[in-house]
Structure formats: structure tokens, C-alpha cells
Design a protein around this motif. Structure first.
Motif, PDB file in Angstrom:
ATOM      1  N   ASP A  41      19.318 -36.560 -18.581  1.00 22.60           N
ATOM      2  CA  ASP A  41      19.650 -35.679 -17.287  1.00 22.60           C
ATOM      3  C   ASP A  41      19.189 -34.281 -17.795  1.00 22.60           C
ATOM      4  OD1 ASP A  41      20.561 -34.139 -15.288  1.00 22.60           O
ATOM      5  OD2 ASP A  41      22.417 -35.217 -14.707  1.00 22.60           O
ATOM      6  N   LEU A  42      18.130 -33.734 -17.377  1.00 16.61           N
ATOM      7  CA  LEU A  42      17.886 -32.533 -17.790  1.00 16.61           C
ATOM      8  C   LEU A  42      18.494 -31.279 -17.142  1.00 16.61           C
ATOM      9  CD1 LEU A  42      13.900 -32.728 -17.313  1.00 16.61           C
ATOM     10  CD2 LEU A  42      15.244 -32.623 -19.627  1.00 16.61           C
ATOM     11  N   GLN A  43      19.307 -31.520 -16.007  1.00 17.49           N
ATOM     12  CA  GLN A  43      20.042 -30.541 -15.313  1.00 17.49           C
ATOM     13  C   GLN A  43      21.246 -30.191 -16.100  1.00 17.49           C
ATOM     14  OE1 GLN A  43      19.405 -28.850 -12.530  1.00 17.49           O
ATOM     15  NE2 GLN A  43      17.183 -29.804 -12.904  1.00 17.49           N
ATOM     16  N   SER A  44      21.947 -31.358 -16.516  1.00 19.22           N
ATOM     17  CA  SER A  44      23.421 -31.348 -17.527  1.00 19.22           C
ATOM     18  C   SER A  44      23.062 -31.395 -18.931  1.00 19.22           C
ATOM     19  CB  SER A  44      24.158 -32.285 -16.785  1.00 19.22           C
ATOM     20  OG  SER A  44      23.620 -33.675 -17.148  1.00 19.22           O
ATOM     21  N   SER A  45      21.833 -31.589 -19.419  1.00 24.74           N
ATOM     22  CA  SER A  45      21.673 -31.665 -20.848  1.00 24.74           C
ATOM     23  C   SER A  45      22.422 -32.893 -21.581  1.00 24.74           C
ATOM     24  CB  SER A  45      21.698 -30.319 -21.439  1.00 24.74           C
ATOM     25  OG  SER A  45      21.057 -29.499 -21.227  1.00 24.74           O
ATOM     26  N   THR A  70      13.770 -28.611 -25.354  1.00 23.01           N
ATOM     27  CA  THR A  70      14.685 -27.691 -24.381  1.00 23.01           C
ATOM     28  C   THR A  70      15.383 -26.640 -25.335  1.00 23.01           C
ATOM     29  OG1 THR A  70      16.517 -29.200 -24.758  1.00 23.01           O
ATOM     30  CG2 THR A  70      14.970 -29.680 -22.823  1.00 23.01           C
TER      31      THR A  70
END
Length: 298
Positions: A160-164, A223
């Protein structure tokens, strides 16, 4: 001789759009999108659009397939009667090549179907196509593993890129194959450009072979963040997914697929058991960090 007149069912979907774009960029293909009446999908001006009733009636399919060299079906393998009817119409209309809605795991391997029973529908459609070989219509099934870029950007692969936050299944050390949507599309172009070499068989491609732990490290590097990690068992995921699907709850699809995808080898690392067709169809392999960086940073 290349198969030039191509009609695509599901041309506006996640895989359909890149395939349309790749065919238009390649030399000499005439592309038609088969849509259902009332569809609001739009396509580039070079794409012809043929609309039929929602039930895919046989007479309308025959008319749509007349003069087409190849049919690419991207419909979900849920209604097998309908999908087989589409294949029957294509053979009757004189279509030379049918590419079924495989585009994923190696369903020719029984252990894959055992892990992910819902993929049995894909294998059933391909098996039906084999019965059409005597009529003069050949087939090619594309095995590309996971849709790599789509799987990362949507979080489908468990990252999940939004929440790492990453969900790691079992040890995180089993290998799986993946290909970007652009290279899945390139594989289709390569198949249609090399019809003799790709007839009546599965074509295997990949950009990368990865483990979850390797992918996590590459994503953290790209990231510049340390990610949180949740753990999950593959067997539990498959059981949960199966229970949901038995009740008609389609949210069980990711549970079932990921619980199978990360369950182990050789079922989900066809690069170990099959000969890759990358060179034949023009697909390249890349270092994991390079392709992750390209997906995340654009």
C-alpha cells in the motif's frame, strides 16, 4: 503472415487499453473494439467500434467477427457458456487466431488450479479452444504472471503506497513472476506478428521474478521510507477468499489470488519450469530495483 485485423472484447479495461495502444503503434494492424450497446467507453479515433447486445447473441457475434483475423477476449472467465459461445462464433466466422482471457498464472499447471480454483475457468475456456483447432482456428494463451505496475500502484500485490504498509504472506521468500501491462500488450503484438511460432500453445513472458521480501526492499529504496509490515498466512487467505466467493462476495478475489500467488514454487514461478518466450515476442527482463523505480516514479 501476421494477423492484421484484430477485434478486442474488453478493450477499455486495464489490459485492454494498453493492448489497443500497442497495436495502434505497431505496423499495419486494424483494430476493432467489440462493445455492448449502451457502453460509454471511448477509444482513439483509429479504432473501429462494433456494438452488440449485452447477451452477446450468436448472429451478432458472427457479423462482428466476419473478416477478422484474430479475436482477443478480455472478459472475466465467469460465464463459461458465454465465453465458449464467443469462441464458437469466432471459429464459425473464419477467425484464424483466438487469444483467451488467460493473462496471468500458468493454468496449464494442475498445481496452480489446486491453489487458485477460480482460475479453473480460464483453463476451461482454453481447453474449449483446443476443440476448435480442427476447424482451422488456432489459439494462444498468454501467461505473464501478475500485472506488475498495476499490482503495485493499486496495492493489489500487498503493498500500500498510501500508508507505506506491506502485507507479507508466509515467509515472503517464495518467487513469483510479473509483467507490466505495457509488456503484456507487447506480447500480444509479438504473438500476432509471429502466428506460426505461437499457434496452439501457451506463451510465457515476464519482466521480473521476485520475492515479496525483495520487492519490499526495492519499494523502500524507491520511496525512501521504512515500511510497516503485516504478516498473513497463505492458507488462511485462500480459505477466507473461498468463503467470501462462495457467498458471492467478490472481495474474496484478492485473498484467493494472493494466497495462491505467494504460496510457493514451482506453481508460481513458471520461469523454472517453462521456456520463456520473451525473445520471440519482444519482451525484456529488468532488474527488480529498476522496474520498481520506473513504476513508482513514473
Amino acid at each position: 503472415m501476421a494477423l492484421k485485423n484484430v477485434i478486442i472484447i474488453g478493450a477499455s479495461g486495464n489490459a485492454g487499453k494498453p493492448i489497443v495502444d500497442a497495436l495502434l503503434k505497431a505496423d499495419g494492424f486494424t483494430v476493432t473494439a467489440l462493445t455492448r450497446k449502451g457502453s460509454s467507453s471511448s477509444f482513439p479515433s483509429e479504432v473501429k467500434v462494433q456494438s452488440i447486445d449485452d447477451s452477446y447473441p450468436q448472429d451478432q457475434l458472427l457479423a462482428a467477427f466476419k473478416g477478422q483475423d484474430a479475436v482477443i477476449s478480455l472478459l472475466p472467465p465467469v460465464d463459461l457458456k458465454q465465453l465458449n459461445s464467443i469462441a464458437d462464433a469466432a471459429a464459425q466466422a473464419g477467425v484464424k487466431r483466438f487469444i483467451p482471457p488467460e493473462f496471468g498464472s500458468d493454468t496449464a499447471a494442475p498445481e496452480v488450479i489446486q491453489l487458485i480454483p477460480m482460475f479453473g475457468g480460464k483453463a476451461a475456456v482454453t481447453n474449449h479452444l483446443k476443440t476448435k483447432e480442427s476447424s482451422g482456428m488456432s489459439w494462444t494463451a498468454v501467461v505473464n504472471g501478475a500485472f506488475f505496475d498495476w499490482g503495485i500502484l493499486t496495492g493489489f500485490l500487498g503493498f500500500d503506497l498510501q500508508s507505506s504498509t506491506a502485507t507479507i504472506y508466509d515467509s515472503g521468500n517464495t518467487q513469483a513472476n510479473a509483467t507490466t501491462l505495457a509488456d503484456v500488450a507487447q506480447a500480444v503484438v509479438g504473438i500476432l506478428s509471429n502466428p506460426d511460432e505461437t499457434a496452439n500453445r501457451y506463451v510465457y513472458v515476464q519482466n521480473v521474478c521476485f520475492t515479496q521480501n525483495q520487492l519490499l526492499a526495492a519499494i523502500e529504496k524507491s520511496t525512501g521510507k521504512k515500511w510497516s509490515v503485516n504478516k498473513r498466512e497463505c492458507a488462511e487467505a485462500r480459505q477466507t477468499g473461498g468463503m467470501k466467493l462462495s457467498k458471492g462476495d467478490m472481495s474474496g478475489v484478492p485473498d484467493m489470488i494472493l494466497g495462491g500467488l505467494y504460496a510457493g514454487e514451482p506453481a508460481n514461478n513458471y520461469a523454472k519450469t517453462r521456456k520463456l518466450d520473451n525473445d520471440l515476442v519482444g519482451v525484456k527482463e529488468y532488474p527488480l530495483e529498476e522496474i520498481v523505480d520506473r513504476v513508482i516514479k513514473g
